[in-house]
Design a protein around this motif. Structure first.
Motif, short mmCIF file in Angstrom:
data_model
loop_
_atom_site.label_atom_id
_atom_site.label_comp_id
_atom_site.label_asym_id
_atom_site.label_seq_id
_atom_site.Cartn_x
_atom_site.Cartn_y
_atom_site.Cartn_z
N PHE A 1 -2.34 -11.46 3.58
CA PHE A 1 -2.39 -10.08 3.11
C PHE A 1 -1.22 -9.26 3.66
N LEU A 2 -1.00 -9.36 4.97
CA LEU A 2 0.05 -8.55 5.60
C LEU A 2 1.41 -8.84 5.00
N SER B 1 1.37 -7.53 0.99
CA SER B 1 0.89 -6.25 0.48
C SER B 1 1.86 -5.11 0.78
N GLY B 2 2.79 -5.34 1.71
CA GLY B 2 3.73 -4.28 2.03
C GLY B 2 3.17 -3.22 2.95
N VAL B 3 2.03 -3.48 3.64
CA VAL B 3 1.53 -2.45 4.55
C VAL B 3 2.32 -2.43 5.85
N ILE B 4 3.06 -3.49 6.09
CA ILE B 4 3.76 -3.57 7.37
C ILE B 4 5.19 -4.00 7.13
N THR B 5 6.14 -3.42 7.85
CA THR B 5 7.53 -3.81 7.62
C THR B 5 7.86 -5.05 8.40
N PRO C 1 1.38 -3.19 -4.28
CA PRO C 1 0.04 -2.73 -3.89
C PRO C 1 -1.10 -3.39 -4.67
N GLY D 1 -1.87 -6.45 -3.08
CA GLY D 1 -2.49 -6.12 -1.80
C GLY D 1 -3.96 -5.85 -1.96
N VAL D 2 -4.31 -5.04 -2.96
CA VAL D 2 -5.71 -4.70 -3.19
C VAL D 2 -6.53 -5.95 -3.47
N LEU E 1 0.17 0.69 11.78
CA LEU E 1 -0.58 1.05 10.57
C LEU E 1 -1.69 2.05 10.90
#
Lengths: 178, 660
Positions: free
Chosen positions: B291-292, B295-299, B308, B311-312, B373
């Motif tokens: 996921f990480l 999904s682009g939640v973390i650089t 996204p 990611g969802v 995050l």
């Protein structure tokens, strides 16, 4: 009582999931600047070698400008350079450069001579005075400044064709109309 | 046509997964043996379909079929064949296809080698595998279809990210996924056991080989990734505590804990719910990693292009699978009774502390990775958590663990004698202390931490050897007897000896390369010489060369130690033709004591070049140490005792002839 512990993983997962869902819509690279919608702080930078005029906050008044922090040591700046050249050739918006943390005063001018100089004015910033004024974390970084010298937009990292067309240029057009 | 076949096979695999995830489960519940037997066939059919699908995509890459969007975006006709093939998994869609293929490989492996399992357990394990496969296949078909076409087809592609065009990275993802996805098997076993409400030593024995396999692959995959970062990124470092690195490291930590707690369950019928919990967590962390990264939640420098919607979808998959697993755990877990009891000082006690420390380490890596995050979501600002945090948390946690790693194997099950164990470890302790003291006084620039690290490494190495020596009664029995015992050692104990000994080498390498690395950055003209750690690096020349899909400046360094030793290094700076992206290829010469490492940078405009030169001590020990650890896992895996029910191989009596 002991049973409660067996529910703990479920609870932690739920909390984690909430954070992850909320994190999804965000772009971690969009570092918001505390300076957005504030006037640029006063600064004055000497010219780079071979030029007569440096850069100060007063140069950025009166029209919409793009301020770009770069350095000849920075790979991403070099990649960004082609786009900046295109922007200046087409006279889309005047670009002002801050030549940041060069190891000596010769490499910056030489870099611009080799790759072309898209900047209306360049300030030499070996001691990070300009970079600190703009709250720069790493190069390249670019700021859109409106007619009144207020910072309206910040982009961290290289501006790609894509970000230029979809984000930066529309913002500049909007500001020009005001 | 072949591409459409691949797409069709993928859809068929989804249908088969739907069958695999339902009928055998119902069959196991209602005791319909024919429904249960369906599981194996479905798993094998799914494997076959996914092999077809994967082969079709590979074919599209190898033949440069640019009418396939994925090939267009990630390949180029000029690219060497190896990278055309590795391009298949060098992108989001293709790597997800590889993910489900590996899932199916594990499912197929359980179907083939799981004949000794209880039929209900086997049906349920494969059923859970089917559910996982179904979820991920749905994900691929709806959000990341690798077979999408583009019309009209362009002439040539956009090339694979040049950083990924490297032999190390070509094989890094498959290994890593074999590790990640391997934990799906232990997950399925845990869920199946919870459904049955039966967890016993036999279960632990069945799970052990799958844990070992996943752990071995993951260890290899992480090492390969680290090695790649070392020579390709050109920073002279090998681990950066980057979120994506952490994403692979967390399942490794949890998996290591699982490997050890499963031993306690197998041998002593204890730590039941804990082992189940770890089995769930190891796979949950693998999915979190997936996921990480996507999904682009973390650089991160390694992240895939983020999206996204994907990611969802992955998050939903994660929450549903792990959430139901935890719910099942909360429901069935409290009923699991452990029978074995033990004193704090005992083999179990040692393994329990090991588990505790590994879990805390996993949690702190998780916290450090997600902290930016959390802060961002709470609008408290943007922060990044870097190496200082991880190092300051990790070293204090791992140091006591290494100390106990040396001691633990000397303790008896149930009730150990610490004094006796320490007596057996006297020699190891003395050597380790001497080593630390020598390091501290005799080696330049030795910090307390460096001396301590070297001491720990020697301690672990000597303790591991003493344990082996004790088992084979070295110096206490006649040599013939010793050799006989050496040959009779079970392979699983060889596994432990090698894994622990390998880790000792890794620690030595990590300590030395962090403490005594010498770095020198300068501008050099051809003919200039720079002195790095007693070695003279002379820049002989810089030439422009043409590679298949890149141009490069290649520097030629002569390196000597001013005596007989003389080698040359040829680092390159490449510009890939299509993407215009530059990469560095470090010039490395490895020796037993350290690596000579040279990187050529940009011209400085005066006819010279920026060069970065390093001496990285004992780096090779890390790669060699990990290799030994993986070898240990492999040897342990080949232990016949894993194949419960398989009759022990008996040697034919001398003189008897085998009937054929």
């Amino acid at each position: 009582m002991k049973k409660i512990f067996y529910f703990l993983p479920l609870v932690i997962l739920a909390i984690l999931a909430i954070y992850l869902i909320m994190g999804l819509g965000r772009n971690p690279q969009d570092l918001p600047s505390v300076l957005i919608n504030k006037p640029i702080p006063a600064f004055e930078l000497a010219p780079i070698k071979g030029q007569t005029k440096g850069l100060s906050n007063l140069d950025l008044l009166g029209q919409v400008t793009l301020v770009n922090i770069f350095g000849s040591w920075c790979e991403a700046c070099r990649l960004e350079h082609d786009l900046l050249m295109k922007i200046s050739k087409n006279n889309l918006v005047p670009i002002y450069g801050i030549d940041w943390q060069e190891p000596n005063n010769l490499v910056g001018p030489r870099w611009l001579k080799r790759l072309g100089n898209p900047y209306t004015l360049v300030g030499d910033d070996p001691k990070s005075r300009g970079a600190i004024a703009f709250g720069v974390t790493k190069a390249p970084e670019s700021f859109v400044i409106d007619k009144n010298g207020v910072i309206r937009f910040k982009h961290t990292g290289r501006i790609t064709e894509n970000t230029w067309n979809n984000t930066v240029w529309p913002i500049i057009m909007d500001l020009k109309k005001q | 046509m072949i591409v459409e076949t691949g797409h069709f096979a993928l859809v068929m695999a989804l249908c088969v997964a739907a069958v695999q995830s339902t009928l055998p489960m119902i069959g196991a519940h209602k005791k319909h043996s024919s429904w249960m037997a369906l599981a194996s066939n479905a798993a094998l059919l799914q494997l076959l379909l996914l092999i077809i699908s994967f082969a079709a995509l590979t074919y599209a890459f190898v033949t440069s079929d640019f009418s396939v969007t994925l090939v267009l975006n990630n390949s180029h006709t000029l690219k060497p064949l190896l990278y055309k093939v590795s391009g298949v998994w060098g992108n989001h869609e293709g790597s997800m296809l590889m993910w489900v293929l590996i899932l199916a490989i594990y499912g197929g492996a359980v179907a083939i080698w799981g004949n000794n399992l209880r039929p209900t357990l086997k049906a349920r394990v494969l059923g859970v595998q089917g559910i996982l496969g179904f979820g991920f296949l749905l994900f691929i078909l709806f959000t990341s279809n690798p077979f999408n076409r583009i019309f009209p087809a362009p002439i040539d592609g956009q090339d694979l990210n040049p950083l990924l065009q490297d032999p190390g990275l070509a094989f890094h993802p498959p290994l890593l996924y074999l590790g990640y996805v391997g934990f799906s098997t232990t997950f399925s076993f845990a869920i199946a056991a919870l459904l049955e409400g039966r967890i016993d030593p036999a279960w632990a024995r069945w799970v052990r080989p799958w844990t070992l396999a996943a752990w071995g692959f993951l260890t290899g995959g992480i090492a390969l990734g680290s090695w790649w970062a070392y020579y390709e990124l050109g920073w002279g470092g090998w681990w950066f505590w980057d979120p994506v690195e952490n994403a692979s490291f967390m399942p490794w930590l949890a998996g290591t804990a699982l490997l050890h707690s499963a031993i306690v369950l197998e041998k002593r019928d204890n730590l039941k719910s804990w082992t189940i919990f770890l089995a769930i967590i190891a796979f949950a962390l693998s999915m979190l990693g997936t996921f990480l990264v996507r999904s682009g939640v973390i650089t991160s420098v390694h992240a895939f292009a983020s999206d996204p919607t994907r990611g969802v979808f992955i998050l939903a998959l994660l929450v549903i699978t792990v959430g139901s697993a935890f719910a099942l755990f909360a429901w069935r877990g409290p009923a699991l009774k452990s029978t074995g009891i033990f004193q704090p000082i005992s083999r179990e006690g040692g393994l329990l502390i090991n588990n505790f420390l590994l879990s805390v380490a996993t949690a702190s890596v998780l916290l450090g990775t997600l902290y930016p995050l959390f802060i961002d979501v709470l609008d408290l600002g943007k922060v990044s958590v870097g190496a200082p945090y991880f190092n300051s948390v990790f070293v204090p946690l791992m140091s006591p663990m290494i100390l106990i790693m040396g001691l633990g194997p000397f303790l008896n099950w149930k009730r150990g004698d610490a004094i006796l164990a320490l007596k057996q470890l006297q020699i190891a302790a003395i050597i380790a202390l001497t080593g630390a003291v020598i390091t501290w006084f005799l080696i330049d620039r030795a910090t307390v931490l460096a001396a301590f690290g070297i001491g720990l490494s020697i301690w672990l190495f000597c303790a591991t050897l003493s344990e082996l020596a004790g088992r084979i009664q070295l110096f206490r029995a006649p040599i013939i007897e010793v050799l006989r015992k050496l040959r009779r050692q079970p392979r699983s104990s060889w596994g432990m000896t090698l894994a622990h000994g390998g880790l000792a080498l890794v620690i030595a390498g990590m300590t030395a390369s962090s403490a005594w690395r010498v770095e020198s950055i300068q501008s050099m003209m051809p003919g200039d010489t720079a002195l790095v750690s007693g070695f003279e690096f002379t820049l002989k020349s810089v030439q422009n060369i043409e590679g298949p899909n890149y141009t490069a400046s290649r520097a030629n360094f002569d390196v000597t130690n001013r005596a007989s030793f003389k080698i040359s290094l040829e680092p390159e700076k490449r510009i890939y033709v299509v993407s215009r992206q530059p990469t560095t290829e470090a010039g490395i010469y490895s020796t037993f004591l350290g690596d000579l490492y040279a990187v050529i940078g940009d011209p400085d405009g005066k006819g010279g070049y920026i060069t970065r030169l390093y001496f990285n001590p004992l780096v090779t020990w890390m790669w060699f140490g990990t290799f030994i650890m993986v070898l240990g896992a492999g040897i342990s895996l080949s232990d016949r005792r894993h194949r419960v029910g398989a009759p022990a191989r008996r040697k034919l009596p001398r003189g008897a002839t085998a009937e054929t």
